[in-house]
Design an enzyme around this catalytic site. Structure first.
Site, short mmCIF file in Angstrom:
data_model
loop_
_atom_site.label_atom_id
_atom_site.label_comp_id
_atom_site.label_asym_id
_atom_site.label_seq_id
_atom_site.Cartn_x
_atom_site.Cartn_y
_atom_site.Cartn_z
N ASP A 66 -19.46 145.04 67.67
CA ASP A 66 -19.33 144.42 68.86
C ASP A 66 -20.79 144.86 69.59
O ASP A 66 -20.63 144.56 70.83
CB ASP A 66 -18.28 144.91 69.67
CG ASP A 66 -16.90 144.40 69.17
OD1 ASP A 66 -16.88 143.17 69.35
OD2 ASP A 66 -16.08 144.99 68.66
N GLU A 71 -23.54 145.03 77.72
CA GLU A 71 -23.04 144.96 78.93
C GLU A 71 -22.06 146.14 79.20
O GLU A 71 -22.08 146.92 79.99
CB GLU A 71 -22.71 143.88 79.73
CG GLU A 71 -22.33 143.97 81.10
CD GLU A 71 -21.83 142.76 81.72
OE1 GLU A 71 -22.45 142.46 82.94
OE2 GLU A 71 -20.82 142.36 81.10
N ASP A 72 -21.11 146.42 78.14
CA ASP A 72 -19.97 147.34 78.27
C ASP A 72 -20.39 148.60 78.21
O ASP A 72 -19.66 149.65 78.46
CB ASP A 72 -19.07 146.91 77.27
CG ASP A 72 -18.19 145.76 77.33
OD1 ASP A 72 -17.85 145.42 78.80
OD2 ASP A 72 -17.99 145.01 76.52
N HIS A 168 -11.50 141.21 80.52
CA HIS A 168 -12.25 142.07 81.34
C HIS A 168 -12.34 141.14 82.74
O HIS A 168 -12.27 139.92 82.90
CB HIS A 168 -13.64 142.11 80.88
CG HIS A 168 -13.99 143.03 79.87
ND1 HIS A 168 -14.75 142.88 78.74
CD2 HIS A 168 -13.94 144.44 79.93
CE1 HIS A 168 -14.85 143.93 78.02
NE2 HIS A 168 -14.35 144.88 78.80
N CYS A 255 -21.93 139.51 78.98
CA CYS A 255 -21.57 140.76 78.01
C CYS A 255 -22.98 141.21 76.97
O CYS A 255 -23.14 142.26 76.59
CB CYS A 255 -20.67 140.29 76.86
SG CYS A 255 -19.09 139.47 77.42
#
Length: 260
Positions: A66, A71-72, A168, A255
């Site tokens: 992933d 961005e996470d 999200h 993301c």
């Protein structure tokens, strides 16, 4: 003077790994195709670069399927970067992989410590405040820790709640300019955007809500013609990017980059 909520000179992206089929997903709607995903990623990076921004493109991480959803891992603000603490255990290691790049870009890098969890996909920075949506991946302790750092840096932070069944907060909304937000009707109905100008995505095109304003452009997922028309009529210059494969991994436009 740049508006730090949507005017950027740099971005960080990461190329998709050959292991993407092992990525997390809320429901299985088929495996992403690596070649198609790489082509879409290249179009995304080209759109960012077309605004004059520098794009730092990181190598794929096969150990973290992933990891293209950079961005996470962090929140980038004018004062510094804050390393997040993802709520998905398989993604915790991505933060350490991102840290050296951010330390090379910022003098001031802070981090969210245990026990809280928070992911960048739940954070929307507007022209006046930082909105953070509680979700399955972002908890009260993570929000509180971020709020403390943000306050030190002169930012006000407001906690809101992500709708049930939505991964999200930014799955359902995005910033179009300092005071305009693109949102699904279900999220806007919660009242969290009171005081903002809100544009609604078209009925049945909820997945179009995850877009990004990057300098003069709005990057949005292709295949949502009525929402594209709403944005065009509102005066935004849009670039449509194929999001078919990212969507299989619950991913979208925001993301795929850290923007600062």
């Amino acid at each position: 003077m740049k508006n730090p909520s949507f005017e950027f000179s740099r971005a960080i992206t990461r190329r998709p790994a050959s292991t993407i089929a092992n990525g997390l997903r809320a429901e299985d709607i088929g495996n992403p195709d690596l070649d198609s995903m790489l082509a879409a990623h290249a179009a995304y990076v080209a759109a960012l670069r077309s605004t004059g921004a520098e794009v730092i493109e990181l190598e794929p991480l096969d150990a973290f399927p992933d990891a293209q959803f950079v961005e996470d891992t962090a929140l980038c603000l004018p004062q510094g970067a804050i390393l997040m603490r993802p709520g998905a255990p398989s993604r915790l290691g991505e933060v350490a992989e991102m840290a050296p790049t951010l330390r090379g870009c910022y003098e001031n890098v802070r981090e969210i410590k245990s026990p809280g969890h928070i992911e960048g996909g739940d954070i929307l920075v507007t022209g006046s405040e930082i909105l953070v949506g509680r979700s399955d991946r972002t908890d009260a302790a993570g929000v509180a820790e971020l709020a403390a750092i943000a306050a030190e840096w002169g930012h006000s932070l407001r906690e809101v709640f992500t709708p049930e069944g939505v991964l999200h907060f930014k799955t359902d909304c995005s910033l179009m300019d300092a005071e305009t937000i693109l949102s699904t009707k279900r999220l806007d109905a919660s009242g969290c955007f009171e005081g903002y100008r809100v544009l609604h995505v078209a009925e049945g095109e909820e997945a179009a809500a995850n877009a990004i304003r990057f300098n003069n452009l709005v990057l949005m997922a292709a295949g949502f013609p009525r929402t594209a028309e709403v944005l065009s009529k509102a005066g935004y210059e849009i670039v449509e990017i194929d999001n078919t494969d990212c969507a299989k991994l619950d991913g979208g436009m925001s993301c795929l980059s850290l923007r600062f």
